[in-house]
Design a protein around this motif. Structure first.
Motif, PDB file in Angstrom:
ATOM      1  N   ALA A 115       2.415  18.843 -15.137  1.00 54.64           N
ATOM      2  CA  ALA A 115       2.921  17.900 -14.111  1.00 54.64           C
ATOM      3  C   ALA A 115       1.832  17.623 -13.065  1.00 54.64           C
ATOM      4  O   ALA A 115       1.954  18.008 -11.895  1.00 54.64           O
ATOM      5  CB  ALA A 115       4.173  18.458 -13.458  1.00 54.64           C
ATOM      6  N   ASN A 116       0.759  16.994 -13.510  1.00 51.33           N
ATOM      7  CA  ASN A 116      -0.369  16.709 -12.589  1.00 51.33           C
ATOM      8  C   ASN A 116      -0.420  15.244 -12.138  1.00 51.33           C
ATOM      9  O   ASN A 116      -1.369  14.845 -11.470  1.00 51.33           O
ATOM     10  CB  ASN A 116      -1.696  17.090 -13.246  1.00 51.33           C
ATOM     11  N   PHE A 117       0.550  14.468 -12.496  1.00 52.03           N
ATOM     12  CA  PHE A 117       0.599  13.067 -12.057  1.00 52.03           C
ATOM     13  C   PHE A 117       1.841  12.898 -11.200  1.00 52.03           C
ATOM     14  O   PHE A 117       2.973  13.025 -11.692  1.00 52.03           O
ATOM     15  CB  PHE A 117       0.631  12.128 -13.264  1.00 52.03           C
ATOM     16  N   ARG A 118       1.621  12.639  -9.911  1.00 56.80           N
ATOM     17  CA  ARG A 118       2.742  12.547  -8.968  1.00 56.80           C
ATOM     18  C   ARG A 118       2.459  11.421  -7.980  1.00 56.80           C
ATOM     19  O   ARG A 118       1.347  11.297  -7.466  1.00 56.80           O
ATOM     20  CB  ARG A 118       2.905  13.871  -8.234  1.00 56.80           C
ATOM     21  N   LEU A 119       3.502  10.629  -7.710  1.00 58.30           N
ATOM     22  CA  LEU A 119       3.400   9.543  -6.728  1.00 58.30           C
ATOM     23  C   LEU A 119       4.190   9.912  -5.482  1.00 58.30           C
ATOM     24  O   LEU A 119       5.344  10.349  -5.586  1.00 58.30           O
ATOM     25  CB  LEU A 119       3.939   8.233  -7.320  1.00 58.30           C
ATOM     26  N   ASP A 120       3.554   9.779  -4.326  1.00 60.90           N
ATOM     27  CA  ASP A 120       4.224  10.128  -3.069  1.00 60.90           C
ATOM     28  C   ASP A 120       5.217   9.044  -2.674  1.00 60.90           C
ATOM     29  O   ASP A 120       4.965   7.838  -2.877  1.00 60.90           O
ATOM     30  CB  ASP A 120       3.197  10.311  -1.942  1.00 60.90           C
ATOM     31  N   ASP A 121       6.305   9.487  -2.100  1.00 63.59           N
ATOM     32  CA  ASP A 121       7.305   8.555  -1.570  1.00 63.59           C
ATOM     33  C   ASP A 121       6.857   8.138  -0.158  1.00 63.59           C
ATOM     34  O   ASP A 121       6.736   8.995   0.735  1.00 63.59           O
ATOM     35  CB  ASP A 121       8.675   9.228  -1.520  1.00 63.59           C
ATOM     36  N   PRO A 122       6.568   6.852   0.082  1.00 62.81           N
ATOM     37  CA  PRO A 122       6.082   6.450   1.420  1.00 62.81           C
ATOM     38  C   PRO A 122       7.092   6.708   2.531  1.00 62.81           C
ATOM     39  O   PRO A 122       6.717   6.853   3.681  1.00 62.81           O
ATOM     40  CB  PRO A 122       5.809   4.950   1.252  1.00 62.81           C
ATOM     41  N   ASP A 123       8.378   6.811   2.190  1.00 61.69           N
ATOM     42  CA  ASP A 123       9.378   7.078   3.233  1.00 61.69           C
ATOM     43  C   ASP A 123       9.266   8.489   3.783  1.00 61.69           C
ATOM     44  O   ASP A 123       9.753   8.774   4.886  1.00 61.69           O
ATOM     45  CB  ASP A 123      10.780   6.841   2.675  1.00 61.69           C
ATOM     46  N   ASP A 124       8.659   9.383   3.009  1.00 61.05           N
ATOM     47  CA  ASP A 124       8.518  10.772   3.443  1.00 61.05           C
ATOM     48  C   ASP A 124       7.182  11.040   4.129  1.00 61.05           C
ATOM     49  O   ASP A 124       6.921  12.182   4.534  1.00 61.05           O
ATOM     50  CB  ASP A 124       8.661  11.722   2.237  1.00 61.05           C
ATOM     51  N   ASP A 125       6.338  10.002   4.271  1.00 60.70           N
ATOM     52  CA  ASP A 125       5.016  10.194   4.870  1.00 60.70           C
ATOM     53  C   ASP A 125       5.126  10.426   6.370  1.00 60.70           C
ATOM     54  O   ASP A 125       6.090  10.007   7.031  1.00 60.70           O
ATOM     55  CB  ASP A 125       4.132   8.971   4.626  1.00 60.70           C
ATOM     56  N   SER A 126       4.120  11.092   6.905  1.00 60.72           N
ATOM     57  CA  SER A 126       4.045  11.318   8.348  1.00 60.72           C
ATOM     58  C   SER A 126       3.627  10.043   9.064  1.00 60.72           C
ATOM     59  O   SER A 126       3.236   9.042   8.439  1.00 60.72           O
ATOM     60  CB  SER A 126       3.050  12.443   8.649  1.00 60.72           C
ATOM     61  N   LEU A 127       3.718  10.107  10.411  1.00 59.49           N
ATOM     62  CA  LEU A 127       3.332   8.939  11.204  1.00 59.49           C
ATOM     63  C   LEU A 127       1.854   8.595  11.002  1.00 59.49           C
ATOM     64  O   LEU A 127       1.487   7.412  10.940  1.00 59.49           O
ATOM     65  CB  LEU A 127       3.610   9.204  12.692  1.00 59.49           C
ATOM     66  N   ALA A 128       1.012   9.600  10.859  1.00 65.56           N
ATOM     67  CA  ALA A 128      -0.422   9.357  10.668  1.00 65.56           C
ATOM     68  C   ALA A 128      -0.671   8.595   9.369  1.00 65.56           C
ATOM     69  O   ALA A 128      -1.452   7.650   9.318  1.00 65.56           O
ATOM     70  CB  ALA A 128      -1.191  10.669  10.681  1.00 65.56           C
TER      71      ALA A 128
END
Length: 525
Positions: A115-128
């Motif tokens: 499981a080395n391919f993962r896409l981040d959910d932009p809604d969970d990103d920090s303010l930075a």
């Protein structure tokens, strides 16, 4: 005295720069110094080109890796295919999938536990991260960077453009996608025997992180340089603009007629052009103040000098109405005639004295042979005759070229005033001598008489306007007291000097000395 020069109010160059005259110096200095900052800020847009080159290199690398992995899978038995697929996915950090000719997935590295391919959910990103993503979108819009297609999973392998191209016979295919968090996703496909295809996918977020890191470093550098540049600009503007404003306020007050109460700052601590300007304006205001004082004093002196003959004239005219004796009337008429003559001469001299500076400022100076001028003046005096047996002679002729730059008529008046003055103070049968000689780069003209001389304490006062010390044998009112003052004004305008001293032979009398700079050959001013 150089002639007046006509300055054009405006020319093409001034009109071309007229827009800049509407903006204060402070924002103009800030604008010029921040221009370099704008060029430095262009590095933000250069980073977009930098990112595009890295993506192109990474896409080419993904295409090569896909072909190599396809060859490696072809070379091993099918029993070891899943092991090798998982090993390759782990080593390359990609997600690998195999598709048959119908686009059905026959193997997936994720299903094999990698499981080395993962896409981040932009809604969970920090303010930075959200701020960085917003900045990425803004810069892409400014530079009009091409927007990659959005990445999404596809169940049917034939819906992947890379797989479709390989199944159609292409040796390899690669596509750059845009993940939901704006990081790039690179997919590459390579053919396998039996009409199959290998698809690799990698989320190259390291490229985005690298670009954002460089952008952050550039922002820090830009902020530091901007702070320094703005600080230096404000310091420079303060050291230039504030003194200029002080000088401008002082100049306005002088223009409004408050010259006596205005002190123009001289800025002695400044040795630059602004300091030179301040001292020049201060000297100019002092000269203007002195000129105003001189004008007011001259007006007061004129009033005083005119009152005396006018009072005498009025008394004589009033007495004529009450006197019937012919002898007394004749005497009163003689007084009236003398007063009118005195007023006429006084007004003429006052008019000449008041216009002299303006006329000399517009005069064109030409070479004048002073020695020839003096010889002609002495000859004319002898031809007309000199009163009381006084003789006028020209002594010690230099026989050289004694030329000065000047206005001949004005210089002739200087020497005529000096000769007249010497004749007035000379005793009966006295001698007035006139001499001209070279003294290094100067011409020296001497006019000597055998009169009582001038006391040392009065040698400066005699050149003041309306100075009234006259010889005892001269009648009252025959001179206006402006002759020597006019002579000094003319000599000063010719960059020369005039003074009075005792004679070298220690005999009684005075010597008036005029020193003028000699003219170079062919000089015209």
């Amino acid at each position: 005295m150089a002639p007046a020069t006509a300055f054009r109010r405006s020319d093409a160059a001034e009109q071309a720069r007229s827009w800049s005259g509407k903006v204060s110096l402070t924002p103009r200095i800030l604008a010029v110094n921040t221009l370099a900052l704008l060029l430095l800020a262009g590095g933000f847009f250069y980073l977009d080109t930098f990112r595009s080159r890295i993506l192109d290199e990474r896409a080419a690398q993904a295409s090569r890796e896909a072909r190599l992995m396809a060859e490696a899978l072809t070379a091993i038995p099918d029993a070891r295919r899943d092991w090798l697929l998982a090993r390759l996915a782990t080593d390359t950090g990609t997600r690998l999938r195999l598709y048959d000719a119908d686009g059905v997935a026959s193997a997936d590295s994720r299903a094999l536990g990698v499981a080395n391919f993962r896409l981040d959910d932009p809604d969970d990103d920090s303010l930075a991260k959200r701020s960085a993503r917003f900045l990425d979108a803004a810069i892409d819009r400014v530079v009009r960077a091409p927007l990659a297609p959005g990445y999404r999973e596809r169940a049917d392998g034939r819906r992947w453009p890379d797989v479709r191209a390989v199944l159609a016979g292409a040796p390899s295919a690669v596509t750059v996608w845009r993940a939901p968090d704006r990081t790039p996703v690179i997919t590459a496909a390579a053919p396998l025997p039996g009409g199959r295809a290998l698809l690799s996918a990698v989320n190259a977020r390291d490229i985005t992180e690298r670009v954002r890191l460089e952008r952050f470093r550039l922002s820090v550098v830009l902020l530091v340089v901007a702070a320094i540049s703005i600080g230096l600009s404000l310091f420079l503007a303060r050291t230039i603009v504030e003194p200029l404003r002080r000088l401008a306020r002082a100049a306005v007050r002088v223009r409004l007629g408050r010259a006596r109460e205005v002190v123009v700052p001289r800025l002695p601590e400044r040795r630059d052009e602004i300091g030179m300007l301040a001292r020049a304006l201060s000297d100019m205001s002092l000269a203007l103040r002195a000129r105003i004082d001189a004008t007011e004093a001259f007006a007061a002196d004129v009033t005083h000098e005119l009152k005396n003959p006018l009072a005498s004239l009025r008394s004589a005219v009033d007495a004529l109405g009450h006197v019937r004796a012919p002898d007394a009337q004749a005497q009163l008429l003689a007084i009236v005639g003398d007063d009118v003559h005195r007023l006429d001469r006084l007004i003429s001299d006052i008019s000449d004295a008041s216009r002299l500076d303006a006329q000399l400022s517009r005069a064109t100076f030409e070479p004048v042979d002073v020695e020839a001028m003096l010889a002609a003046m002495v000859a004319q005096r002898e031809a007309r005759g000199v009163p009381r047996g006084v003789r006028v002679r020209l002594d010690a002729r230099d026989h050289g070229e004694l030329h000065v730059l000047g206005e001949g008529a004005r210089l002739e008046r200087v020497f005529a005033n000096l000769i007249d003055n010497a004749i007035s103070f000379s005793p009966d049968d006295g001698v007035v001598s006139v001499a001209a000689r070279r003294d290094r780069s100067m011409l020296e003209v001497r006019v000597e008489d055998e009169g009582p001389g001038v006391p040392e304490e009065a040698r400066e006062a005699i050149f003041q306007r309306f100075h009234s010390v006259r010889p005892t044998q001269e009648g009252f009112g025959e001179h206006s007291g402006l002759g020597l003052a006019i002579a000094r004004t003319i000599v000063d305008a010719h960059q020369g000097e005039i003074g009075v001293e005792s004679r070298d032979d220690r005999l009684s009398g005075a010597r008036f000395v005029v020193r003028l700079p000699l003219a170079a050959r062919g000089a015209v001013l």
